[in-house]
Design an enzyme around this catalytic site. Structure first.
Site, PDB file in Angstrom:
ATOM      1  N   CYS A   1       0.902  -1.166   0.000  1.00  0.00           N
ATOM      2  CA  CYS A   1       0.000   0.000   0.000  1.00  0.00           C
ATOM      3  C   CYS A   1       0.923   1.193   0.000  1.00  0.00           C
ATOM      4  O   CYS A   1       1.717   1.330  -0.922  1.00  0.00           O
ATOM      5  CB  CYS A   1      -0.927  -0.033   1.207  1.00  0.00           C
ATOM      6  SG  CYS A   1      -0.130  -0.485   2.770  1.00  0.00           S
TER       7      CYS A   1
ATOM      8  N   ASP B   1       2.949   2.526   3.098  1.00  0.00           N
ATOM      9  CA  ASP B   1       4.098   2.080   3.878  1.00  0.00           C
ATOM     10  C   ASP B   1       4.118   0.568   4.054  1.00  0.00           C
ATOM     11  O   ASP B   1       5.097   0.009   4.545  1.00  0.00           O
ATOM     12  CB  ASP B   1       4.089   2.762   5.251  1.00  0.00           C
ATOM     13  CG  ASP B   1       4.393   4.251   5.119  1.00  0.00           C
ATOM     14  OD1 ASP B   1       5.314   4.575   4.342  1.00  0.00           O
ATOM     15  OD2 ASP B   1       3.716   5.065   5.761  1.00  0.00           O
TER      16      ASP B   1
ATOM     17  N   TRP C   1       2.220  -1.287   6.069  1.00  0.00           N
ATOM     18  CA  TRP C   1       2.034  -1.848   7.413  1.00  0.00           C
ATOM     19  C   TRP C   1       0.579  -1.856   7.869  1.00  0.00           C
ATOM     20  O   TRP C   1       0.293  -2.334   8.945  1.00  0.00           O
ATOM     21  CB  TRP C   1       2.935  -1.189   8.433  1.00  0.00           C
ATOM     22  CG  TRP C   1       2.929   0.317   8.440  1.00  0.00           C
ATOM     23  CD1 TRP C   1       1.846   1.124   8.291  1.00  0.00           C
ATOM     24  CD2 TRP C   1       4.050   1.176   8.631  1.00  0.00           C
ATOM     25  NE1 TRP C   1       2.213   2.429   8.359  1.00  0.00           N
ATOM     26  CE2 TRP C   1       3.567   2.504   8.579  1.00  0.00           C
ATOM     27  CE3 TRP C   1       5.422   0.975   8.841  1.00  0.00           C
ATOM     28  CZ2 TRP C   1       4.406   3.610   8.719  1.00  0.00           C
ATOM     29  CZ3 TRP C   1       6.246   2.083   8.994  1.00  0.00           C
ATOM     30  CH2 TRP C   1       5.742   3.372   8.927  1.00  0.00           C
TER      31      TRP C   1
ATOM     32  N   ARG D   1      -1.533   3.318  16.136  1.00  0.00           N
ATOM     33  CA  ARG D   1      -2.882   3.036  15.645  1.00  0.00           C
ATOM     34  C   ARG D   1      -3.905   2.940  16.776  1.00  0.00           C
ATOM     35  O   ARG D   1      -5.064   3.276  16.601  1.00  0.00           O
ATOM     36  CB  ARG D   1      -2.903   1.734  14.842  1.00  0.00           C
ATOM     37  CG  ARG D   1      -2.156   1.778  13.527  1.00  0.00           C
ATOM     38  CD  ARG D   1      -2.793   2.742  12.526  1.00  0.00           C
ATOM     39  NE  ARG D   1      -1.934   2.857  11.349  1.00  0.00           N
ATOM     40  CZ  ARG D   1      -1.094   3.880  11.139  1.00  0.00           C
ATOM     41  NH1 ARG D   1      -1.012   4.866  12.019  1.00  0.00           N
ATOM     42  NH2 ARG D   1      -0.340   3.903  10.052  1.00  0.00           N
TER      43      ARG D   1
END
Lengths: 497, 660
Positions: free
Chosen positions: B338, B340, B342, B384
C-alpha cells in the site's frame, strides 16, 4: 400451484420459460422449439390459475404415507378449551356461531365470558366489524389475566354504543382490575375509520380500560414491502451501498419491529402489569392475530413446542379466520395489484424466527419448521390452508376430501427433520430484544435461492451429531450402570447364603 | 499517583443507556490503573472496572439539576454514562482521567505493573509459545528457492522490519539493499506466506519511490527474483491495495506505484481500500449509530450504510480473495503493498493467508498469523491504537477490521475455525488494554529496546491457558470445512456482510441473543467427554464382574443345572457394543433438561466456569453468565430478573415498548 408468474422469451428456435415461484425461487427452462415452448407455457399458466378451489391439488392428492393421526381432529376447540377449563371458571364454550350465522369468519365454537349469554353475543356481534365479537384468545395461568380479540367496534361518526358490548368487555375484568385495549392502528387511522362506520372504544364507556394505539401496517403496504425486499435480494448486480439502502427501503424489518414491539407490549401488560387485554385493528383478522399469537409465543412455553405451535396456528390463524386464500394467493412476484394479497402470515413467521434466533434453546422446532409452514400456506398438497375461514372450509368439505397438513407433519420421520436439537424446555416468559441491532434479515427464506447454504447446513448437521452422540453415550452409560447394579446385587445375593 | 486529583467520589449514578431503568447509585474510585464503579445496592454490589488504557474519549456534558454528566467511551466499545453530583468532583475526575488515559511513556502502561503471579520461567515459556522460525519451517522453508536473510541484522536495512526475513535465493545483498532504497521507509519486498502446494508466494513491501519516472534496477531485479522463485508461473501479480487516485497522488511526492513497462512480467492491479483516516471516521460514524437511543430500523440501516463500514470490510475481503485465488488457482506469486505496507498490506496478507491455509484457522495458528503479519512486520500498534499520548490522526481501527473479516468468515464457514467469536473479542480487548506486552510499540526493534519480554507477560500464553473458553464446538479436525482453501462465493453477495453486534454492542447484553449456542454445545461436549471416561470405567468393571461370574457359573454348571441369570448378563453385555440398541433406548433416558438430575448440574457448572474465565473482561459482572442466559430477561434486557419477579421492573419495561 407454486407458480407466481411466468415469462416467455424467444431467441431463434430456442424458447425460454422463466417461472417465478411463490417461495421466491426462480426457475428458467430452455425449451427447443417455439411451439412446444408456447404449449408448455400456456399449460402451466392455465394450471396455475384455476378458477375453482376444488380443482386444486389437495383435492387430487393421494397420500403416499400412512396416516398415524388424522390432523383434522388434532386440535379441536373443545380439546383446546379442555386444557384451560380447570383454571377457567369465568369462561365457557359457546356454540352461538354453530351455523356461521353470527360471524361468518368465526368457527362454530368460541370461548366467551360465562356471564354473557348467546343472545347478548348476537347483539355484540352486530356492533363489531364482521360480527367478530370479543372472544378469548389466551388465558395466562400465572395470574388469570386474558388476551381477547375482536373486530373494531362500529361506533361510526355519531358514537354509537352497545350496552352488551360494554358489559361483555367489563365482564372479563375482576373487581378493581384494569385492562388495556390495544388498537393496532394509529389514532388517526382509527378516527378515520369512524367515517366508514367503524371506530374505537370511547374510554368514557369503558372506564376500566385504557386504550393504546400502535401502528401495524396493512395489506398492500406489506405486500409492496415484500415485493421490494424479494426484488433486492434477487438483484445480483448491486454494490454494498445499494444493498443496505434497498433493505431499508423495503421497510420489511420496520414492519417486523413494529409487530414484535406490539406483541411484547401486550405480553408485558399481561405478565408484568397483571392486566387483561383486548386486541383489535379493523377486521381483527390480520394484525390482531399477529399480535395475539406472538404474545403467546412470548408468554406460553407450550406454544414454543411443535404441537403447541401447531395448535396456535390452528386456533389463532385458521379458526380465527385469517383469510389465507386471499392473503397467500400470489406471493412476491405478482405485478397486478391484488387487492387482498398480503404477507401477514409470513411476517408472523419471520417474527417467530427472530425470537427463535434470540432464544435458540427455547423452541422445540427449528427454522425448517417455519419455512415448511410458509411454503404450505402459499402452495400445498394439503387442505389445511385452503379457504378463508372455517365456514368456507366446511362448505368445501375439506375434512372429507383433502388431507390435513398435520397428518403429514406429525409423523416421526417428518418431525425428526423439524425438531430443534438444542431444545430444553424453558418454562419462563421469554422477552426478545426489538432493537434494530437485534433484528436480522431471515436469510433462510429470502436468500434461500440466492446463496449456497452448504456450509451452514454442515454446521447444523455437526450440531445434531454432537448432541446425538451425547445422548447415545448417556443411554449407554445408564444401561451399563443398571447392569452393574443388577450384577452387583445379584452377586451379593449369591454370596450371602 | 500524582495524576489522581480525587481518588473517590460517592453518590455517583451510572446510567443504563439502553433500557430506561433507573440509574445505579454507587461510588466511583480512581486508581493508578482502573476506573472502578461499585454499586451501593446492598444485594448487588456490582462492580464495573475500566482500564485507563481502554478509555477513548471523556466528555463532560452540561450540568443538570441532578448533577454533572460524564460520558466515557472505551476502545472496546463500552460506553459509560456517569452522573456526578458536584460539578467540582466531576471536573477533578475529568482532569484526572484525561491525564490517566493518555500516558506519555511506555512505563506508565498497565503491562509493566500487571502481575499474574507467574514465575520467571513461566513468563519466558509464555513468550516462547509462538515461534515464527517454527512457522516458516512449517511452510516448508528454507528450500531451493527461498532463504533466510540476515541482511536486516540489527535492523541495519529497515528499522520497522524484523531481523529474520525470507527472501528469494537469487536476491543478493546488493539487490536487497538497492531495492530497499527504492521503497518507502526501506521496506523492501519480503516473504509473508509461502504456499507449499505450488511454490507460489505472497510477498509484501511498501510503495516504490517511482515518482513520475524514476526506476531502480535492483528493485526490478528483486521482483524478477520473486518471480523466479516460483518456477510454475511466468509472471507475478503486483497488488496495490490503495485506490488508484491515492496512488497517483503519491507520485507527486516521489512515491507511487510500479510501472508495468519497467518491470518485466508483472501484472499490476489496484484494489481500492481506503486509508486510515477514512476508516477512522467510518468507524466513528458506525459507533454513532450504535449510540442512538432507541433508533428506528431506518435510522439504524441508514446509519450503517452511510458509515460505509461494511463496504470497507468487503473491500479488504475482496483483496484477500483476489490474492488467495491468484496463488491457489493461477499459481502466481503476489507482491502486495500500500503506502508504507504496514496497514492495508497487513490486513490483506493475513486475510489471504487465512483463506489459503487451515493452520491459521486454529487457535495457535491464528496467534502465529497475528505475530507474523502484524507484530513482526511492524504494524504500528502504539500509534494506531493510541496507547500513548500522540497524534490522534495516527489512530485507526486497522486490526479491528481484520478481526471483523475473520468474524464475517466464521459466519460463512461455521465449522472452519477452531476458535469462536469470544477469542476475537478478547484479542481486540487486549490490543487496547496494554495488559500484556505483545502489542506494545511500533516495531520489533522498539520492543527489543524496551525489553518487553523480560518485563511483561505474553497474551498468547494467557489465551492458550484458557483455550477451553475459546473453542468452537463445531470445529472438528477431520471435517471437510477445515481442509484446504475457503472459497467465498464468486457472485456479488453483498448481503453476506453483516453488522457485528457481538463486538460493537458487546456491553449491551440486552441486544445480544439471550442463549448462546456455542456455550451450550461446549457444555454438551464437555459432558460427552466425561461420559466417555465413565463408560470406559464402567465397561472395565462390568468385564471384571462378568469374568468372576463366568468363572463361578462354570464352577456351578459342573455342580448343577446352568443358571438363567448368567445368560442374561452376557446377552446384555453384547448389546452394549451394538449402537442400534441404544437409539431405541435413547427416549427412555433423561435428556438434558434443567429439571433433571446430575447431568444438568454439570452443564451449569461448566457455564459458571466460563463466566469466571476472564476476570478482567467480566468486570461488568453480568456479562456472559451462562446460567442467566438460559433463563430470560426483561424486555429491556438490562434487568436479569426472571419473569416470576413480576411488577418489579414494570415501569421501565413499559416505557421501552411504548416509546419504541
Amino acid at each position: 400451484m407454486v407458480l407466481c408468474t411466468l415469462a416467455r422469451r424467444f431467441v431463434g428456435p430456442l424458447g425460454t420459460i422463466i417461472i417465478k415461484c411463490k417461495d421466491f425461487r426462480i426457475i428458467q427452462l430452455d425449451i427447443p422449439g417455439m411451439e412446444e415452448c408456447l404449449n408448455i407455457a400456456s399449460s402451466i399458466e392455465a394450471l396455475s390459475t384455476l378458477d375453482s378451489i376444488t380443482l386444486m391439488y389437495p383435492f387430487f392428492y393421494r397420500p403416499m404415507f400412512e396416516v398415524v393421526e388424522d390432523g383434522w381432529h388434532s386440535f379441536l376447540p373443545e380439546q383446546e378449551f379442555e386444557l384451560y377449563s380447570s383454571a377457567i371458571s369465568e369462561w365457557r364454550l359457546s356454540y352461538v356461531n354453530q351455523e356461521f350465522a353470527v360471524c361468518p369468519s368465526y368457527p362454530p365454537a368460541v370461548t366467551v365470558p360465562k356471564a354473557i349469554d348467546d343472545d347478548a353475543l348476537r347483539k355484540v356481534a352486530a356492533f363489531r366489524h364482521g360480527g367478530r365479537f370479543p372472544v378469548l384468545s389466551y388465558y395466562h395461568k400465572k395470574n388469570g389475566m386474558v388476551i381477547m380479540r375482536s373486530g373494531q367496534p362500529l361506533t361510526g361518526t355519531n358514537g354509537r354504543r352497545c350496552k352488551e358490548d360494554e358489559k361483555l368487555i367489563n365482564a372479563t375484568l375482576r373487581a378493581g382490575k384494569r385492562g388495556y385495549i390495544i388498537d393496532t392502528r394509529p389514532l388517526n387511522v382509527a378516527q378515520q375509520a369512524r367515517a366508514k362506520g367503524g371506530g374505537f372504544e370511547q374510554e368514557a364507556h369503558y372506564p376500566q380500560w385504557r386504550r393504546i394505539h400502535k401502528s401495524i401496517e396493512r395489506y398492500h403496504i406489506l405486500q409492496e414491502s415484500l415485493i421490494k425486499l424479494v426484488e433486492s435480494c434477487n438483484d445480483q448486480t448491486q454494490n454494498m451501498d445499494r444493498w443496505l439502502s434497498k433493505l431499508e427501503a423495503s421497510n420489511w424489518l420496520t414492519h417486523i419491529k413494529e409487530i414484535l414491539t406490539t406483541a411484547c407490549l401486550a405480553a408485558q401488560c399481561l405478565d408484568r402489569e397483571g392486566a387483561s387485554i383486548l386486541i383489535h385493528g379493523t377486521e381483527g383478522t390480520d394484525s390482531t392475530l399477529q399480535v395475539t399469537s406472538l404474545a403467546q409465543i412470548i408468554l406460553e412455553p407450550r406454544s414454543r413446542t411443535i404441537r403447541g405451535f401447531e395448535a396456535l396456528i390452528e386456533r389463532e390463524w385458521l379458526q380465527a379466520g385469517h383469510p389465507f386464500q386471499q392473503r397467500c394467493a400470489q406471493s412476491a412476484y405478482c405485478n397486478s395489484k391484488q387487492k387482498w394479497e398480503s404477507p401477514v402470515f409470513l411476517l408472523f413467521l419471520d417474527c417467530v424466527w427472530q425470537i427463535l434466533r434470540q432464544f435458540p434453546c427455547s423452541f422445540e422446532f427449528n427454522e425448517n419448521f417455519l419455512i415448511m409452514l410458509f411454503e404450505h400456506a402459499y402452495a400445498s398438497q394439503f387442505g389445511t390452508f385452503l379457504g378463508n375461514n372455517e365456514s368456507e372450509r366446511c362448505k368445501l368439505k375439506l375434512q372429507q376430501k383433502t388431507m390435513s397438513l398435520w397428518s403429514w407433519v406429525n409423523r416421526p420421520s417428518e418431525l425428526s427433520k423439524l425438531t430443534n436439537p438444542l431444545f430444553e424446555a424453558n418454562n419462563l416468559v421469554i422477552w426478545p430484544s426489538v432493537a434494530p441491532q437485534s433484528l436480522q434479515l431471515w436469510e433462510g427464506i429470502f436468500l434461500r435461492w440466492n446463496r449456497s447454504s452448504k456450509y451452514l447446513d454442515e454446521a447444523y448437521e455437526e450440531m445434531v451429531n454432537i448432541i446425538e452422540y451425547n445422548k447415545q453415550l448417556q443411554a449407554k452409560v445408564n444401561l451399563l450402570r443398571r447392569q452393574l447394579a443388577e450384577l452387583e446385587t445379584e452377586d451379593g445375593v449369591q454370596e450371602s447364603p | 499517583m500524582e495524576h489522581i486529583r480525587t481518588p473517590k467520589v460517592e453518590n455517583v449514578r451510572l446510567v443504563d443507556r439502553i433500557s430506561s431503568k433507573k440509574a445505579a447509585l454507587g461510588t466511583l474510585y480512581l486508581t493508578a490503573t482502573h476506573v472502578i464503579f461499585v454499586e451501593t445496592a446492598p444485594d448487588a454490589r456490582k462492580e464495573t472496572w475500566i482500564l485507563h488504557s481502554q478509555i477513548a474519549t471523556i466528555e463532560k456534558q452540561a450540568t443538570t439539576a441532578t448533577g454533572c454528566p460524564l460520558l466515557i467511551r472505551c476502545k472496546n466499545f463500552q460506553l459509560l454514562q456517569l452522573v456526578i453530583p458536584q460539578e467540582r468532583d466531576c471536573h477533578d475526575v475529568y482532569i484526572s482521567l484525561i491525564r490517566l488515559a493518555r500516558p506519555v511513556k511506555y512505563e506508565e502502561l498497565y503491562c509493566f505493573s500487571f502481575n499474574p503471579k507467574l514465575d520467571r520461567e513461566e513468563r519466558e515459556q509464555g513468550w516462547m509459545l509462538i515461534d515464527l522460525s517454527e512457522e516458516y519451517k512449517r511452510m516448508g522453508l528454507p528450500n531451493n528457492y527461498w532463504q533466510l536473510s540476515d541482511m536486516n541484522r540489527e535492523y541495519r536495512v529497515c528499522d520497522s522490519y524484523p531481523t529474520e526475513l525470507y527472501v528469494p535465493k537469487s536476491a543478493t545483498a546488493h539487490i536487497i539493499v538497492g531495492s530497499s532504497k527504492f521503497r518507502s521507509r526501506r521496506r523492501f519486498p519480503a516473504l509473508s506466506y509461502y504456499y507449499k502446494d505450488n511454490h507460489a508466494s505472497i510477498c509484501r513491501s511498501s510503495q516504490p519511490l517511482s515518482g513520475f519516472s524514476a526506476r531502480c534496477l535492483e528493485d526490478e531485479q528483486m521482483l524478477q527474483a520473486i518471480r523466479k522463485a516460483n518456477p510454475g508461473s511466468d509472471f507475478i501479480y503486483v497488488v496495490d491495495t490503495r485506490p488508484k487516485l491515492n496512488a497517483m497522488a503519491n507520485r507527486a511526492a516521489g512515491k507511487g506505484y510500479e510501472n508495468e513497462d519497467n518491470y518485466s512480467n508483472i501484472k499490476f492491479q489496484f484494489i481500492g481500500i481506503e486509508n486510515i483516516h477514512v476508516m477512522r471516521s467510518s468507524l466513528q460514524k458506525m459507533l454513532e449509530v450504535c449510540e442512538l437511543k432507541s433508533p428506528s430500523m431506518s435510522d439504524f440501516l441508514w446509519g450503517l450504510e452511510n458509515s460505509g463500514w461494511l463496504r470497507h470490510i468487503k473491500a479488504i475481503m475482496d483483496a484477500g480473495v483476489f490474492i488467495a485465488k491468484a496463488v491457489s488457482e493461477e499459481g502466481a506469486s503476489v507482491l502486495v503493498h500500500c503506502s508504507d505496507g504496514w496497514d492495508r498490506t497487513a490486513q490483506v496478507c493475513s486475510v489471504a493467508s487465512l483463506l489459503l491455509d487451515p493452520h491459521y484457522r486454529t487457535l495457535k495458528g491464528f496467534m502465529v498469523l497475528i505475530e507474523k503479519d502484524w507484530i513482526s512486520f511492524g504494524h504500528k500498534f502504539t500509534h494506531r491504537y493510541g496507547n500513548l499520548d500522540g497524534d490522534p490522526r495516527e489512530i485507526s481501527p486497522v486490526i479491528d477490521q481484520f478481526l471483523e473479516c475473520v468474524w464475517q468468515l466464521m459466519e460463512q464457514f461455521p465449522c472452519a475455525f477452531e476458535f469462536n467469536e469470544r477469542f476475537l473479542i478478547h484479542i481486540q480487548h487486549h490490543i487496547y488494554s496494554c495488559q500484556f506486552g505483545n502489542f506494545l510499540c511500533n516495531s520489533q526493534k522498539e520492543r527489543q529496546e524496551l525489553k518487553i519480554q523480560e518485563r511483561t507477560y505474553s497474551l498468547w500464553a494467557y489465551l492458550w491457558k484458557n483455550r477451553a473458553d475459546y473453542l468452537n464446538p463445531l470445529f472438528r479436525a477431520d471435517h471437510s470445512q477445515t481442509w484446504g482453501i475457503l472459497h467465498l462465493p464468486t457472485a456479488p453477495c453483498n448481503f453476506m456482510y453483516k453488522f457485528w453486534n457481538g463486538m460493537y454492542n458487546r456491553f449491551e447484553k440486552g441486544l445480544q441473543p439471550r442463549q448462546s449456542v456455542t456455550d451450550y454445545l461446549m457444555a454438551v461436549k464437555e459432558e460427552t467427554q466425561q461420559l466417555e471416561e465413565e463408560l470406559e470405567a464402567l465397561e472395565e468393571r462390568l468385564e471384571k464382574i462378568q469374568k468372576v461370574q463366568l468363572d463361578r457359573t462354570e464352577l456351578r454348571s459342573k455342580q448343577s443345572e446352568p443358571s438363567k441369570h448368567s445368560g442374561f448378563s452376557t446377552a446384555d453385555g453384547s448389546t452394549a457394543n451394538t449402537p442400534q440398541d441404544y437409539s431405541g433406548n435413547v427416549k427412555s433416558f433423561p435428556s438434558r433438561s434443567p429439571s433433571q438430575g446430575d447431568e444438568d448440574s454439570a452443564l451449569i457448572l461448566t457455564q459458571d466456569n466460563l463466566k469466571s474465565s476472564d476476570p478482567d473482561l467480566s468486570a461488568n459482572s453480568d456479562q456472559e453468565s451462562g446460567v442467566e442466559d438460559l433463563s430470560c430477561r426483561s424486555p429491556s434486557g438490562g434487568e436479569c430478573a426472571p419473569s416470576e419477579d413480576s411488577g418489579k421492573d414494570r415501569d421501565s419495561d413499559e416505557a421501552v415498548f411504548l416509546t419504541a
